[in-house]
Design a protein around this motif. Structure first.
Motif, PDB file in Angstrom:
ATOM      1  N   LYS A 274       0.868  -1.170   0.000  1.00 58.85           N
ATOM      2  CA  LYS A 274       0.000   0.000   0.000  1.00 58.85           C
ATOM      3  C   LYS A 274       0.909   1.224   0.000  1.00 58.85           C
ATOM      4  N   MET A 275       1.020   1.861  -1.155  1.00 59.25           N
ATOM      5  CA  MET A 275       1.954   2.971  -1.305  1.00 59.25           C
ATOM      6  C   MET A 275       1.368   4.247  -0.701  1.00 59.25           C
TER       7      MET A 275
ATOM      8  N   PRO B  29      -0.496  -2.799   5.605  1.00 55.24           N
ATOM      9  CA  PRO B  29      -0.112  -4.114   5.083  1.00 55.24           C
ATOM     10  C   PRO B  29      -1.179  -5.188   5.282  1.00 55.24           C
ATOM     11  N   ILE B  30      -1.933  -5.113   6.385  1.00 56.81           N
ATOM     12  CA  ILE B  30      -3.028  -6.077   6.587  1.00 56.81           C
ATOM     13  C   ILE B  30      -4.055  -5.914   5.473  1.00 56.81           C
ATOM     14  N   GLY B  31      -4.400  -4.677   5.186  1.00 56.07           N
ATOM     15  CA  GLY B  31      -5.381  -4.414   4.135  1.00 56.07           C
ATOM     16  C   GLY B  31      -4.902  -4.887   2.782  1.00 56.07           C
TER      17      GLY B  31
ATOM     18  N   HIS C  28      -6.949  -8.014   2.164  1.00 59.67           N
ATOM     19  CA  HIS C  28      -8.145  -7.335   1.661  1.00 59.67           C
ATOM     20  C   HIS C  28      -9.122  -6.972   2.779  1.00 59.67           C
ATOM     21  N   VAL C  29      -8.564  -6.500   3.880  1.00 59.21           N
ATOM     22  CA  VAL C  29      -9.367  -6.022   4.994  1.00 59.21           C
ATOM     23  C   VAL C  29      -9.609  -4.528   4.788  1.00 59.21           C
ATOM     24  N   PRO C  30     -10.865  -4.065   4.857  1.00 59.84           N
ATOM     25  CA  PRO C  30     -11.116  -2.623   4.731  1.00 59.84           C
ATOM     26  C   PRO C  30     -10.274  -1.830   5.722  1.00 59.84           C
ATOM     27  N   HIS C  31      -9.825  -0.662   5.282  1.00 58.98           N
ATOM     28  CA  HIS C  31      -8.842   0.108   6.060  1.00 58.98           C
ATOM     29  C   HIS C  31      -9.307   0.415   7.486  1.00 58.98           C
ATOM     30  N   GLY C  32     -10.533   0.901   7.630  1.00 55.30           N
ATOM     31  CA  GLY C  32     -11.021   1.231   8.969  1.00 55.30           C
ATOM     32  C   GLY C  32     -11.108   0.012   9.858  1.00 55.30           C
ATOM     33  N   LEU C  33     -11.433  -1.124   9.263  1.00 55.00           N
ATOM     34  CA  LEU C  33     -11.562  -2.364  10.024  1.00 55.00           C
ATOM     35  C   LEU C  33     -10.205  -2.843  10.535  1.00 55.00           C
TER      36      LEU C  33
ATOM     37  N   GLU D 119      -2.063 -19.239   9.592  1.00 51.98           N
ATOM     38  CA  GLU D 119      -0.720 -19.597   9.135  1.00 51.98           C
ATOM     39  C   GLU D 119      -0.187 -18.564   8.154  1.00 51.98           C
ATOM     40  N   ALA D 120      -1.040 -18.162   7.213  1.00 51.43           N
ATOM     41  CA  ALA D 120      -0.621 -17.176   6.213  1.00 51.43           C
ATOM     42  C   ALA D 120      -0.311 -15.835   6.876  1.00 51.43           C
ATOM     43  N   PHE D 121      -1.126 -15.461   7.858  1.00 52.50           N
ATOM     44  CA  PHE D 121      -0.926 -14.199   8.565  1.00 52.50           C
ATOM     45  C   PHE D 121       0.414 -14.206   9.303  1.00 52.50           C
TER      46      PHE D 121
END
Length: 386
Positions: free
Chosen positions: A159-160, A267-269, A273-278, A346-348
């Motif tokens: 995420k730049m 980086p989580i988003g 693909h987690v919405p930014h606010g979440l 595991e991926a996380f």
């Protein structure tokens, strides 16, 4: 020591502010706008309403509605292609943070060319792009008053973070009535995003007297109303407070910077693909607990501004109340854990070190009261599963 304060040149705030769009276009001496929005705004009729106001005033407008949530290099490229089909002299950005962030990127690339990665931090983009009139439809990102945009590079999942005067809209029309059709989940996620902006701006190492005033006011508006707008979207008074709070929080962090929550959230988003606010909400209690020892007085002031601690509470008591409140807020707003969201553990864990490195590279963690090591960020990521 002086601080540079950057704001839109024109702001209209309150019920009906979006109806000033034609006057604003004319006031900027523009004649050929491109409306950048998304499919949801088209389906809800919001883009048609803006088009009607403009056409009634004799202004012809084209619509680009192919922006996407969490904008990517590819989606921005499509927007630039659309922009280059006509001699547009301004962009009207209608929607949540994603359409406004997309418009910012399109405005810079449409005028100066190149690739999105050419403009990412640590480069500071102070050259002007095409003028942007931002009309937010969520009480969250504050993108209408910030000098930032976030674009995902699909090839690297990064995420730049792009920063500079060039990304500041020239006008912001902040109309809380446009938030009335939001789903409860979006209301919650964008509201926590705004609260995070205010808290991080206040505790940031780049905080200043001006940003402090905006951040404290934002917390006082957002904290008492976030649960209300989540449960009762028809409450106009709460909606108006949330919208103004989100804008003030945007002004605060645009002039003081965000910190560790945002650095670790991006980086989580990008990866999952987690919405930014979440993703901000998932991190906010843990990062706050990690950071309090380095700024106990500041965090205690946040608790008092939010109305969850009194002036008679000690700083230690106020900070414990703050942590408890952030946890309860997530529970009340039904914020899922990473596991509940469906992220593979595991991926996380396998990506935790990479995400920490990406967070550090963004620069945001260095604004935190307690600057973390890579290992400490990994530990915070891991703690989200406990």
């Amino acid at each position: 020591m002086s601080h540079q304060i950057i704001l839109p040149r024109v702001m209209h705030i309150g019920k009906g502010a979006s109806e000033r769009v034609a006057d604003t276009v004319k006031g900027l001496n523009c004649r050929n706008p491109l409306l950048v929005t998304d499919k949801v705004m088209v389906e809800l009729g919001y883009s048609a309403a803006i088009v009607n106001i403009l056409e009634t005033a004799g202004i012809t407008v084209d619509v680009f509605s192919d922006t996407v949530p969490e904008p990517t290099v590819a989606s921005i490229s499509r927007g630039v292609d659309a922009f280059n089909t006509q001699p547009y002299d301004c962009i009207i950005a209608l929607g949540g943070g994603s359409p406004i962030d997309s418009a910012k990127a399109i405005a810079i690339l449409g005028k100066h060319g190149g690739q999105m990665k050419d403009y990412k931090f640590p480069r500071v983009v102070d050259e002007a792009g095409i003028p942007i009139i931002a009309i937010p439809t969520t009480a969250g990102t504050g993108s209408e008053v910030t000098r930032f945009t976030i674009i995902t590079d699909e090839d690297t999942t990064e995420k730049m973070l792009c920063v500079g005067l060039g990304f500041m809209p020239i006008a912001a029309l902040v109309d809380y009535t446009l938030t009335q059709s939001l789903p409860a989940r979006v209301t919650a996620d964008t509201g926590i995003d705004a609260l995070t902006h205010a808290i991080e701006a206040f505790v940031s190492r780049k905080a200043n007297l001006y940003s402090d005033a905006q951040a404290l006011s934002a917390m006082a508006l957002i904290a008492p109303n976030l649960r209300t707008v989540f449960a009762d979207p028809s409450n106009d008074a709460a909606k108006e407070s949330m919208m103004l709070g989100a804008t003030l929080a945007g002004i605060a962090f645009s002039n003081a910077s965000v910190a560790l929550v945002h650095g670790m959230s991006r980086p989580i988003g990008a990866a999952f693909h987690v919405p930014h606010g979440l993703s901000n909400a998932m991190l906010l209690p843990a990062v706050t607990a990690f950071s309090i020892p380095s700024a106990p007085v500041r965090y205690a002031q946040c608790a008092r501004a939010m109305g969850i601690a009194t002036q008679g509470d000690s700083d230690d008591m106020a900070n414990q109340k703050l942590i408890n409140e952030l946890k309860m807020l997530n529970a009340d707003l039904q914020v899922p854990t990473p596991a509940d969201f469906g992220i593979d553990k595991e991926a996380f864990f396998a990506l935790a070190s990479t995400m920490a490195e990406q967070a550090l590279a963004s620069g945001s963690p260095n604004n935190n009261p307690r600057v973390p090591t890579i290992e400490e960020m990994v530990a915070i990521y891991v703690s989200l599963w406990e």
